[in-house]
Design an enzyme around this catalytic site. Structure first.
Site, PDB file in Angstrom:
ATOM      1  N   GLU A 210     -65.866 -60.093 -46.115  1.00  0.00           N
ATOM      2  CA  GLU A 210     -64.049 -60.001 -45.717  1.00  0.00           C
ATOM      3  C   GLU A 210     -63.698 -59.195 -46.785  1.00  0.00           C
ATOM      4  O   GLU A 210     -62.696 -58.347 -46.555  1.00  0.00           O
ATOM      5  CB  GLU A 210     -63.790 -61.520 -45.541  1.00  0.00           C
ATOM      6  CG  GLU A 210     -62.265 -61.177 -45.052  1.00  0.00           C
ATOM      7  CD  GLU A 210     -61.226 -60.977 -45.864  1.00  0.00           C
ATOM      8  OE1 GLU A 210     -59.992 -60.740 -45.539  1.00  0.00           O
ATOM      9  OE2 GLU A 210     -61.469 -61.380 -47.047  1.00  0.00           O
ATOM     10  N   GLU A 211     -64.010 -59.463 -48.105  1.00  0.00           N
ATOM     11  CA  GLU A 211     -63.419 -58.782 -49.118  1.00  0.00           C
ATOM     12  C   GLU A 211     -64.087 -57.593 -49.517  1.00  0.00           C
ATOM     13  O   GLU A 211     -63.643 -56.706 -50.103  1.00  0.00           O
ATOM     14  CB  GLU A 211     -63.974 -59.638 -50.499  1.00  0.00           C
ATOM     15  CG  GLU A 211     -63.438 -61.259 -50.425  1.00  0.00           C
ATOM     16  CD  GLU A 211     -62.134 -61.354 -50.520  1.00  0.00           C
ATOM     17  OE1 GLU A 211     -61.079 -60.324 -50.565  1.00  0.00           O
ATOM     18  OE2 GLU A 211     -61.814 -62.450 -50.650  1.00  0.00           O
TER      19      GLU A 211
ATOM     20  N   HIS B 154     -58.338 -64.255 -56.341  1.00  0.00           N
ATOM     21  CA  HIS B 154     -58.676 -63.152 -56.901  1.00  0.00           C
ATOM     22  C   HIS B 154     -58.280 -63.069 -58.551  1.00  0.00           C
ATOM     23  O   HIS B 154     -58.820 -61.992 -59.226  1.00  0.00           O
ATOM     24  CB  HIS B 154     -58.099 -61.741 -56.355  1.00  0.00           C
ATOM     25  CG  HIS B 154     -58.599 -61.772 -54.920  1.00  0.00           C
ATOM     26  ND1 HIS B 154     -58.713 -60.481 -54.023  1.00  0.00           N
ATOM     27  CD2 HIS B 154     -58.993 -62.443 -53.966  1.00  0.00           C
ATOM     28  CE1 HIS B 154     -58.958 -60.558 -52.873  1.00  0.00           C
ATOM     29  NE2 HIS B 154     -59.193 -61.622 -52.692  1.00  0.00           N
TER      30      HIS B 154
ATOM     31  N   GLU C 211     -58.002 -68.863 -44.295  1.00  0.00           N
ATOM     32  CA  GLU C 211     -57.373 -68.163 -45.462  1.00  0.00           C
ATOM     33  C   GLU C 211     -56.327 -68.915 -46.289  1.00  0.00           C
ATOM     34  O   GLU C 211     -55.724 -69.553 -45.554  1.00  0.00           O
ATOM     35  CB  GLU C 211     -57.064 -66.863 -45.150  1.00  0.00           C
ATOM     36  CG  GLU C 211     -57.951 -65.820 -44.687  1.00  0.00           C
ATOM     37  CD  GLU C 211     -58.879 -65.024 -45.756  1.00  0.00           C
ATOM     38  OE1 GLU C 211     -58.659 -65.414 -47.040  1.00  0.00           O
ATOM     39  OE2 GLU C 211     -59.690 -64.254 -45.518  1.00  0.00           O
TER      40      GLU C 211
ATOM     41  N   ASP D  35     -60.028 -69.029 -52.244  1.00  0.00           N
ATOM     42  CA  ASP D  35     -60.242 -67.894 -51.429  1.00  0.00           C
ATOM     43  C   ASP D  35     -61.846 -67.681 -51.233  1.00  0.00           C
ATOM     44  O   ASP D  35     -62.573 -67.031 -52.069  1.00  0.00           O
ATOM     45  CB  ASP D  35     -59.575 -66.686 -51.952  1.00  0.00           C
ATOM     46  CG  ASP D  35     -59.714 -65.455 -50.732  1.00  0.00           C
ATOM     47  OD1 ASP D  35     -60.301 -65.763 -49.827  1.00  0.00           O
ATOM     48  OD2 ASP D  35     -59.112 -64.361 -51.177  1.00  0.00           O
TER      49      ASP D  35
ATOM     50  N   HIS E 277     -64.674 -66.520 -44.585  1.00  0.00           N
ATOM     51  CA  HIS E 277     -65.661 -65.670 -45.148  1.00  0.00           C
ATOM     52  C   HIS E 277     -66.299 -66.588 -46.206  1.00  0.00           C
ATOM     53  O   HIS E 277     -65.679 -67.265 -47.131  1.00  0.00           O
ATOM     54  CB  HIS E 277     -65.006 -64.453 -45.577  1.00  0.00           C
ATOM     55  CG  HIS E 277     -63.888 -64.637 -46.608  1.00  0.00           C
ATOM     56  ND1 HIS E 277     -64.123 -64.664 -48.039  1.00  0.00           N
ATOM     57  CD2 HIS E 277     -62.681 -64.714 -46.180  1.00  0.00           C
ATOM     58  CE1 HIS E 277     -62.873 -64.802 -48.497  1.00  0.00           C
ATOM     59  NE2 HIS E 277     -61.822 -64.885 -47.498  1.00  0.00           N
TER      60      HIS E 277
ATOM     61  N   ASP F  75     -68.130 -64.684 -48.732  1.00  0.00           N
ATOM     62  CA  ASP F  75     -67.786 -63.604 -49.929  1.00  0.00           C
ATOM     63  C   ASP F  75     -66.675 -63.944 -50.765  1.00  0.00           C
ATOM     64  O   ASP F  75     -65.644 -64.577 -50.316  1.00  0.00           O
ATOM     65  CB  ASP F  75     -68.087 -62.426 -49.448  1.00  0.00           C
ATOM     66  CG  ASP F  75     -66.858 -61.754 -48.581  1.00  0.00           C
ATOM     67  OD1 ASP F  75     -66.329 -62.652 -47.622  1.00  0.00           O
ATOM     68  OD2 ASP F  75     -66.552 -60.585 -48.786  1.00  0.00           O
TER      69      ASP F  75
HETATM   70 ZN   LIG Z   1     -60.097 -64.645 -48.227  1.00  0.00          ZN
END
Ligand SMILES: [Zn+2]
Length: 395
Positions: free
Chosen positions: A149-150, A364, A178, A115, A82, A84
């Protein structure tokens, strides 16, 4: 199969590593907060088109996806990921601009560094080297990339997989980029994930004066024994590949703030991370049974955010483990821990799904970072997986 592994490609050059670094930097500069893509897939599509990939852009509202393939025959090896990223959080806590990549002491800082823009860069540069050396590789090399995805994860991988299924276009192997590693690159490969089921509980009572409890009905008192039973329950013992199922109360509130008032209502939220030993229906029945036995007067809303999935050890996990061992000397642990991932939409179609990526310690968080050398080695691992699965060596 007993055939020897294809000869590894020569060691990566400094120029090839630089290509991975520059692509990571280009992607981090795009502030692609979910579900925005901000041009990441444009950059990637141009790179893949130059290699001869056939590219389909599948756009649904703000969500952008690409499905790209190189080759027509089977088997099909897909790299998935992903573009995003999650929001930055408090900007003042970042030591540098989250969308201006900064390289310091071998670490690249920026939102999405781990990520998973390093994973994306690694898979693109891996395919560039692989196709240059093996233009006529066997099978098909494919990419399934999304900008959702997030976020809600509805119009991303889930939707693309529905389209591919309707066309009977099957993935045999899917490598998800990932960040799977825990302490050092390649220490962990994910071969499944637990499921996630949440409940939003409202317990109804009757508000009243604490001195006249017979005129009130206290929802805290009525639900407390049920919650205690749920919290203490052993749901299962897990199995060889899954941790035991776990139940957690994440939020609870009741009361007016006044010390002399029996509350009329209690609200709670809970979440269950569950193994393949459970099903959603079985969990729901158990929980409803416990509330009913304790005579709780309640309403309950359910949210299923992912079913558990599991890929039994096979060709893809073996190729990933070989690639990790050849590049790092490590024997990765096959794990199913952590949150959910888009693998949950791919595995049910029968594809083998494995996640292999950089260290996830800062994902994150503020000041998210990745060790750039890890991204280079990861690119080498991905290239090796391509060789192991899509190169047939004769003789
Ligand atoms: Zn991810």
């Amino acid at each position: 199969m007993s055939s020897p592994h294809p000869t590894p490609s020569p060691a990566r050059t400094a120029a090839e590593d630089l290509a991975t670094l520059q692509l990571m930097q280009d992607l981090i500069r795009r502030a692609s907060v979910s579900p925005e893509d901000q041009g990441c897939l444009e950059i990637i599509s141009a790179r893949l088109a130059a290699l001869g990939f056939r590219i389909e852009r599948l756009t649904f509202g703000p969500v952008e996806n690409i499905w790209a393939r190189h080759g027509d025959s089977g088997p099909l090896l897909c790299f998935a990921g992903h573009t995003d990223v999650v929001p930055t959080g408090p900007r003042e806590e970042w030591q540098t601009d989250p969308f201006e990549p900064v390289l310091r002491d071998g670490m690249l800082y920026g939102r999405g560094a781990a990520d998973m823009k390093s994973g994306l860069a690694a898979m693109i540069t891996a395919s560039e080297r692989f196709i240059a050396r093996h233009p006529g590789h066997s099978g098909t090399l494919a990419f399934l990339l999304t900008s959702d995805e997030e976020g809600p994860s509805i119009d991303g991988t889930r939707r693309v997989m529905e389209i591919l299924e309707a066309r009977n276009e099957k993935l045999d192997w899917c490598m998800v980029g990932e960040p799977s590693s825990t302490d050092v690159l390649g220490d962990t490969i994910k071969i499944g994930r637990r499921g996630s089921l949440s409940g939003k509980l409202t317990v109804h009572g009757i508000q009243g004066h604490v001195a006249y409890p017979h005129l009130a009905d206290n929802p805290v008192h009525s639900v407390a024994p049920a919650l205690a039973e749920l919290a203490a329950r052993v749901w299962d013992k897990g199995n060889e590949f899954f941790q035991p199922t776990s139940f957690q109360i994440s939020n609870i509130s009741a009361g007016t703030g006044a010390p002399n008032v029996v509350p009329g209502e209690l609200k709670a939220r809970f979440n269950i991370r569950f193994s393949t030993e459970q099903t959603v229906e079985k969990l729901q029945q158990t929980i409803v049974g416990i509330f009913d036995r304790h005579k709780v007067n309640y309403t309950l809303e359910w949210f299923v955010s992912g079913l558990p999935f599991f890929t039994p050890p096979g060709q893809l996990s073996a190729a990933a483990a070989t690639a990790v061992f050849e590049k790092t000397g490590r024997k990765p642990e096959m794990s199913t821990t952590g949150g959910t991932s888009d693998g949950r939409f791919i595995a049910p179609t029968g594809a083998q799904v494995v996640e292999l990526g950089v260290i996830n310690a800062t994902i994150h968080k503020v000041n998210e970072s990745v060790k750039v050398a890890d991204a280079y080695v990861l690119s080498g691992m991905y290239e090796r997986v391509m060789e192991l699965l899509l190169v047939q060596e004769s003789g």
